[in-house]
Design a protein around this motif. Structure first.
Motif, short mmCIF file in Angstrom:
data_model
loop_
_atom_site.label_atom_id
_atom_site.label_comp_id
_atom_site.label_asym_id
_atom_site.label_seq_id
_atom_site.Cartn_x
_atom_site.Cartn_y
_atom_site.Cartn_z
N ARG A 323 32.83 -21.70 -2.81
CA ARG A 323 33.51 -20.45 -2.47
C ARG A 323 34.56 -20.07 -3.51
O ARG A 323 35.22 -19.04 -3.37
CB ARG A 323 34.14 -20.57 -1.09
CG ARG A 323 33.11 -20.75 0.03
CD ARG A 323 33.77 -20.79 1.40
NE ARG A 323 32.77 -20.87 2.45
CZ ARG A 323 32.22 -21.99 2.89
NH1 ARG A 323 32.58 -23.15 2.35
NH2 ARG A 323 31.32 -21.97 3.84
N ARG A 324 34.73 -20.93 -4.51
CA ARG A 324 35.74 -20.64 -5.53
C ARG A 324 35.33 -21.32 -6.83
O ARG A 324 34.51 -22.23 -6.85
CB ARG A 324 37.11 -21.16 -5.08
CG ARG A 324 37.12 -22.65 -4.80
CD ARG A 324 38.49 -23.18 -4.46
NE ARG A 324 38.45 -24.59 -4.12
CZ ARG A 324 38.36 -25.57 -5.01
NH1 ARG A 324 38.30 -25.29 -6.30
NH2 ARG A 324 38.32 -26.83 -4.62
N ARG A 341 34.54 -18.55 -13.69
CA ARG A 341 34.39 -17.10 -13.55
C ARG A 341 34.06 -16.46 -14.91
O ARG A 341 34.62 -16.85 -15.94
CB ARG A 341 35.69 -16.48 -13.01
CG ARG A 341 35.89 -16.76 -11.52
CD ARG A 341 37.04 -15.92 -10.97
NE ARG A 341 37.19 -16.09 -9.54
CZ ARG A 341 36.53 -15.39 -8.61
NH1 ARG A 341 35.64 -14.47 -9.01
NH2 ARG A 341 36.73 -15.59 -7.34
#
Length: 433
Positions: A323-324, A341
């Motif tokens: 989730r991250r 990211r």
């Protein structure tokens, strides 16, 4: 029916087993049956030597009147770190009793369990999540490994046994460990059972009846499993397609029976739940178990026993959620999934909320770039010159779609559009040092 030449009685020296041994001697004398008393010296109590001495003295007295011999087994080992003392002692005790009985030519061993023992067993098994098999408690008779185990007093009230001991003035020992609250059965007997009996006076009888009904239910489940596994197995392997086509209840029942037949022990509920959720979804994967590994490949589930003494590898994660961004350690796979990211060329983070982690099983197709055709992993690894030692680690799936392959990266078909939260994945193998 011709009586046996000799019969064995498991004798701790305590009240119940002393009463059973005495009653067996009385019944055996007119039949000309020799009685073998089997005593297991666990070595766990400071009084263990005194208990063995008591049994020897009592045997010497009784041998003047009845045909009896005493056989003593001394356990040498100790429970492993983290292993239940109760569980270890029970396992080793039955192993020693069987060995002694076989050495003495006795194919039947009598055990002194009574109605309260049965009630306690049902409660403990229920609290441990033992399922129907646990609620069945102890059978009145069972045959295992060439020995017939009988519990002739399983339906008797322990007060009746106490009355028998008083009537015949039988000496016996008191095991001080029975008052030790560290043991689960003692806590139940000393702290819980009095309150249960006060609220439900017929609890022992009712729980014994529950065990009897559960034993009938187990027999039915055994029959269903035998019928189902006759079409779900081939050469000791579970055929996944016919297994997956059955109802959920029949699948779970067949799986438990198949696992017990392969491993020799009841399957942990956690393993059954995982297999029920994961096996039918992909038809492939690996699951670690006590004493070996389960592997599904090309529609078959196989049990691969681990060599004696080999260490148990950590369980490989099969379902995982991201989730991250960050470093997500996967001990079972020997590394970590790195999530970073990116603005473009990444997979949407939302795709990683419910991942499946799998081993290579053959036939996987990977698309290395836009406009390029999907090809087998083997060809992709060769084209990218990825060495064999960098091809381990999990294949990452989401919704049945291959997302990431260690050494190759993201499959082009999962690359998201710019403007949405995207991440890049990489695999970090654990350092050998």
């Amino acid at each position: 029916m011709k009586p046996p030449r000799r019969i064995a009685v498991a004798w701790s020296g305590g009240r119940d087993s002393t009463a059973l041994l005495h009653a067996t001697l009385v019944a055996a004398l007119p039949l000309g049956v020799e009685v073998i008393a089997l005593h297991v010296h666990h070595g766990l109590s400071a009084h263990a030597d005194a208990w063995a001495d008591f049994c020897e003295r009592q045997t010497a007295r009784w041998s003047r009147r009845w045909p009896i011999r005493l056989c003593v087994a001394r356990l040498e080992g100790r429970p492993e770190r983290g292993e239940s003392v109760e569980g270890w002692a029970r396992k080793e005790r039955y192993r020693a009793l069987r060995r002694l009985a076989m050495e003495e030519g006795a194919d039947t061993v009598l055990l002194a369990h009574h109605r309260l023992d049965q009630a306690e067993t049902v409660l403990i098994q229920a609290l441990r999540g033992g399922g129907v098999a646990g609620l069945a408690g102890m059978p009145r008779q069972a045959e295992r490994d060439g020995i017939r185990w009988l519990r002739p007093w399983l339906e008797h009230d322990p007060n009746a046994i106490a009355a028998y001991v008083r009537a015949h003035r039988l000496k016996h020992i008191e095991d001080d460990s029975n008052a030790d609250p560290r043991f689960a059965r003692n806590r139940l007997r000393l702290q819980v059972w009095p309150a249960i009996v006060q609220a439900f006076p017929q609890a022992a009888t009712t729980l014994a009846d529950t065990a009897a009904w559960a034993q009938q239910a187990c027999a039915c489940l055994d029959e269903f499993a035998a019928e189902d596994l006759s079409r779900m197995t081939d050469r000791h392997e579970l055929l996944i397609a016919p297994w997956a086509a059955a109802s959920e209840a029949r699948r779970a029942n067949a799986l438990r029976h198949w696992l017990r037949a392969r491993t020799g022990v009841p399957a942990p509920s956690s393993l059954v739940v995982r297999l029920m959720a994961e096996l039918g979804r992909s038809g492939q994967g690996t699951w670690e178990g006590e004493g070996g590994r389960l592997r599904a490949y090309r529609g078959r589930l196989r049990w691969i026993a681990r060599a004696p003494g080999a260490p148990m590898p950590p369980l490989r994660e099969a379902i995982f959620a991201v989730r991250r961004a960050g470093r997500h350690v996967l001990p079972g796979w020997g590394g970590a999934l790195l999530v970073e990211r990116v603005r473009e060329g990444g997979v949407p983070l939302a795709w990683l909320a419910a991942l499946e982690l799998r081993e290579r099983s053959g036939g996987e197709q990977f698309q290395a770039g836009f406009g390029r055709p999907p090809r087998s992993l083997k060809k992709q690894f060769q084209a990218q010159a990825v060495p064999a030692w960098e091809r381990d680690g999990p294949l990452v799936y989401s919704g049945g779609h291959l997302v990431f392959v260690p050494g190759l990266g993201l499959d082009a078909r999962v690359i998201g559009l710019p403007g949405q939260p995207l991440v890049q994945l990489s695999w970090e193998r654990k350092s050998a040092g």
